[in-house]
Design a protein around this motif. Sequence first.
Motif: not given
Lengths: 253, 285, 297
Positions: C17, C19-21
């Motif tokens: 999450f 990294i995605t954010a």
Amino acid sequence: MQTNPHVRVHDLSVSYGSTPALNRISVDIPEKQITAVIGPSGCGKSTLLRAMNRLLENSDGVSLSGSILIDNENIYDPGRDVTEIRKKMGLLSQKPYPLPMSIFENVAYGPRIHGMKKKNEMAETVRHYLTISGLWEEVKDRLHEPASRLSIGQQQRLCLARGLAVEPEIILADEPTSALDPKSSQKIEAEFKHLKNRYTIIIVTHILRQARRLADYVLFMYLGELVEHGPAAQIFENPQHEMTKEYIRGIIS
Amino acid sequence: MRSSFNKFEEAVFRFLMIVSTLVVLGCLFLIIGTVLFKGIGSMDLDMITRTPQGGYYLGKEGGVLNAIVGSIVLTSSATAIAFLASLPVVLYINIYAGKNSRFAELIRLSLDFLWGIPSIVYGAFGFIIMVYFGISASLLGGIITVALFILPIMARAMDEVISLVPVELVEASFSLGSTRIETASRVVLRQTLPGIISAILLAFGRGIGDAASVLFTSGFSDRIPLSLTQPAATLPLAIFFQLGTPFPEVQERAYASAFILTIIILIVSISARLLAARFRRHTIQ
Amino acid sequence: MTAKRTLKDLIAGKAMFLITAGCGVLVLVMALGLLIRAWPIMQIKPLHELLFSVSWSPMKGDFGMLPFIMGTLWVTGIAIVIAVPISLLTSIYLSEFALSRIRELSRPFIDLLAGIPSVIYGIWGVIVIVPLVKGRLAPLFGVSSTGYSVLAAGIVLSIMIFPVIIHITMEVFQAVPAGLREASLSLGATQWQTVKHVVLRRSLPGIIAANVLGFSRAFGETMAVLMVAGNITKIPGSVFDPGYPLPALIANNYGEMMSIPLYDSALMMSALVLFVVVIFFNVISRYILHRIRLRIS
Ligand SMILES: Nc1ncnc2c1ncn2[C@@H]1O[C@H](COP(=O)(O)OP(=O)(O)O)[C@@H](O)[C@H]1O
Ligand SMILES: [Mg+2]
């Protein structure tokens, strides 16, 4: 009640790639009557209808043999203008596809393509066919709104008006009520009953009761074969084939 | 009634359509053909086995081995970093958040924006990062910048493959008691492996061909870089610099370098495509 | 055992999450970074002077970007004028008229066109297009030109954006339901009439989106343009004049930018201008394409 054949299908076979969809169908379809094509889904009803409108040739890998005669001329003769053939038929599909333009322009589309230019003639034509399809009263004040704003039932009747406006002889309808609510379905059925004195109507349906209500003549298909055809009374009351009997009784569906 | 004007109009447009298509495809063959043809005449073994010797840019001997090695090392490292960053993103939005969730859509949108940003802007941004952390133009700077630049390309390409995995398959794995990370690594990755490799190759191809992003950030050197902090030459910049000299001999070498880069790109693109085609045949849809 | 697995799942989830954010906010971080670096010059000079003044001499502290902005508009404008009709006709042909075998055969080649590096486009431009402009096109109009001109840059750029526009336009055509085409055909319309009145009309927003994306790609393209546009700081007066597009300005001057006060800030500001314009056009076209995708699902 015997009339002249209007559409004569002779030895028609169609396959999609290597999958056969219609196997040597031959049948005469009577003029100015309602012919219902019934059978379980996937048996080739739509394929038969699309073959009549020469719509199959637009997809790749479709092969077709045999002939379909309309007014005693083979529509698959090379050199025949496909637009002229399609103009003879109005097509009503399962789901209405209003063209991306106004209500008025939808009906005017066909006549305009075929060369109608005069403004008042066009307005008159549009009014006439919207009236025939029972839509005029509902839309006369918003003719220039996009057709997509109509309800699905209204859209289907608009498609009917649009098809009639090119003055076809034949109406091809592929499960025209399957996307509609019962009220709208009733309206479409009522339209068909009205129109059958003037047009040859071929309707594909998988609703047996609809076929009973509408049809004068019935084709029963199964797995790409035309199993049995004949006047409605005969097919429904006294079917010859075992398969037809079972289908009518609701054993296979 | 089709008037003759309608027939004429249709014929004209059909003709124009075919001509346009031929122009587009013709441009491709013309570009690749010209570059290969021009380049092969200037190719010799020195080009790929030697680094620039003294006076190389005046026409003396040497080759572009420094740029070939620089490009490959820089782009491979950047691709590895981009992979390590984009894999979690793609798995997260497709398996943890749900591939049709709002969050997934938002991330896709922002990846699309990132994809649209010109590479020169990545170059400028990479430069800003380097100034901030006190890194000078070096292999490391180039790697960071190119990694950022190809991240959205790789992530979107992987997302296209992974989002094709049927929901049923994922749910079946869940129902067998697998956790999400197990499902991601054992089921989804295995199913989509060729597609993922194809996405990696695609990103590598974009990275190795780009010059604007490394212009500020990787520097340029006639030596093969031996550490992350040394400046590194890259093929696109070698082409650019050699073409910019006034000496025909050196310009010839720009053509030869372009030949080398084009061959690399062709190999990478064709492998990516073959893998993608194989992928399509092997998955359930 | 299960607890350990669940924990692993949780930790992996949290890490992923983050990294995605991080990716999600990268656009904002870039904007912020560019803005901070461009801030010094924006504080000293009013924005309209920076954007609309023609006088650019970093040594004297004049940073009017109009010549570069105009240079960019010229090359992008020419590229669009060439690319739009050709890409549109090609898309129509491949998606509506060509046999599916030809369509599928062409697709990888069009993708390959998108994968050619911009220096390769640049070197090809120098070898083929520049002499063409110098030797053929300019004499045709009775002007003399070195060939290094906004026209040469526009031609090269147009080829670079063919695949962008074609790819998206074909996707947009594919989103038009087959039933809609058949509705028109069944009324006796020809295929061309169907395309003209139904397919194109229905796809119009998507076609616009595709071309806006093509435009924004051309807007930020650097190396190819840098190599053939001529790079003279003057607003071009004709297509045969050289121009100096904004991305080329940044690329050409990174070397000396740290040695002159405010120069780096001015260049970062040009990068910011590119960024803002490109994001703006992307927002528009992505919004349109998103709407189209909603409509088909
Ligand atoms: N475009 C197509 N490509 C391949 N197969 C098709 C296509 N259209 C229909 N079929 C196949 O042909 C058979 C007959 O289909 P159809 O005529 O649509 O049946 P029905 O209308 O009776 O449900 C089915 O088995 C169907 O899967
Ligand atoms: Mg059907």
